[in-house]
Write an enzyme that holds these catalytic residues in place. Sequence first.
Site, short mmCIF file in Angstrom:
data_model
loop_
_atom_site.label_atom_id
_atom_site.label_comp_id
_atom_site.label_asym_id
_atom_site.label_seq_id
_atom_site.Cartn_x
_atom_site.Cartn_y
_atom_site.Cartn_z
N ASP A 153 42.73 39.78 45.58
CA ASP A 153 41.93 39.50 46.77
C ASP A 153 42.65 38.43 47.58
OD1 ASP A 153 40.00 39.28 48.66
OD2 ASP A 153 38.39 38.71 47.29
N GLY A 154 43.45 38.88 48.57
CA GLY A 154 44.22 37.95 49.38
C GLY A 154 43.94 38.06 50.86
N LYS A 155 43.29 39.18 51.26
CA LYS A 155 42.94 39.41 52.66
C LYS A 155 44.13 39.16 53.59
CE LYS A 155 38.12 38.21 51.74
NZ LYS A 155 38.31 37.83 50.33
N ARG A 156 45.28 39.72 53.22
CA ARG A 156 46.49 39.51 53.99
C ARG A 156 46.51 40.38 55.24
NH1 ARG A 156 46.56 35.69 50.84
NH2 ARG A 156 48.44 34.88 49.87
N THR A 190 43.51 43.36 48.98
CA THR A 190 42.64 43.38 50.15
C THR A 190 43.44 43.00 51.39
OG1 THR A 190 41.91 41.10 49.74
CG2 THR A 190 40.54 42.88 48.84
#
Length: 268
Positions: free
Chosen positions: A88-91, A116
């Site tokens: 979960d890094g939302k890059r 993510t």
Amino acid sequence: MTFAHAVTDRTRRLQTRLCVGLDPRLDAYRDAAHLREHTLDMLEATAPYAACVKPQLAFYEAMGLSGMKLLEEVCAAARTLGLPVLLDGKRGDIGSTAQAYAQGWLSGPHAGSALTVNPFLGFETLTPFVDTALANGGAVFILVKTSNPGQTDLQGSGVSERVADEVRRLNAGEPEGEYASVGAVVGATHPEDLAAFRALMPRALLLLPGLGAQGARASDLSGAFHAGGTGALASASRGVQYAQGLDVQASVTAARGFRDELNTALTT
């Protein structure tokens, strides 16, 4: 076996739709060694009840080099346990920077099988992530409608639906199969919207954050799943890892409880 195949197979074999989040908060422990021990113990103990594991990159990055080393240990331990890893890094970024993020987090020893991804710099920025995931048998989970109340600032007025349409378009280009490599993040805190997003993205795995600590209830999530109980992963982090302080057995009890509640929701 691709990430989508692996989590779907695990869902069917173990009858679990739970994604266990690993958010090690340094201030909860005596020191870094205590954090490492508890995180790995909790991962192993809860694995039988999880379809996948979701390390939140922020907590590992906050520890610097030692955190990155722990992340590699966590990923290796999860794979030994047969648990697919969703980072979960939302890059999200443009051009070569997006490519570097994709390479860094979707390949290599500290990488996950899935990541993510934030689409709000434009849909063309998704291409490096999707291509890298496909090349490595992985997946990306694109933010569509997140679990936090403030998501309405940018994700309302049809924006989430527009992103969902892009997820469906990306998946339409992949070979036929049950689930494709592009998934979507749709908050479990929006139970009234889940069936609509499920219909908009028929080949996408849905990641449903917000179970437990954010107030979402397993009993409200059936709309996210296909017949047979596949197609979605409900994520609980604090509600499992810190279910009762640092008591690992309490984490096991919480994970088993979430698994059972999700299964009950899909059979009633």
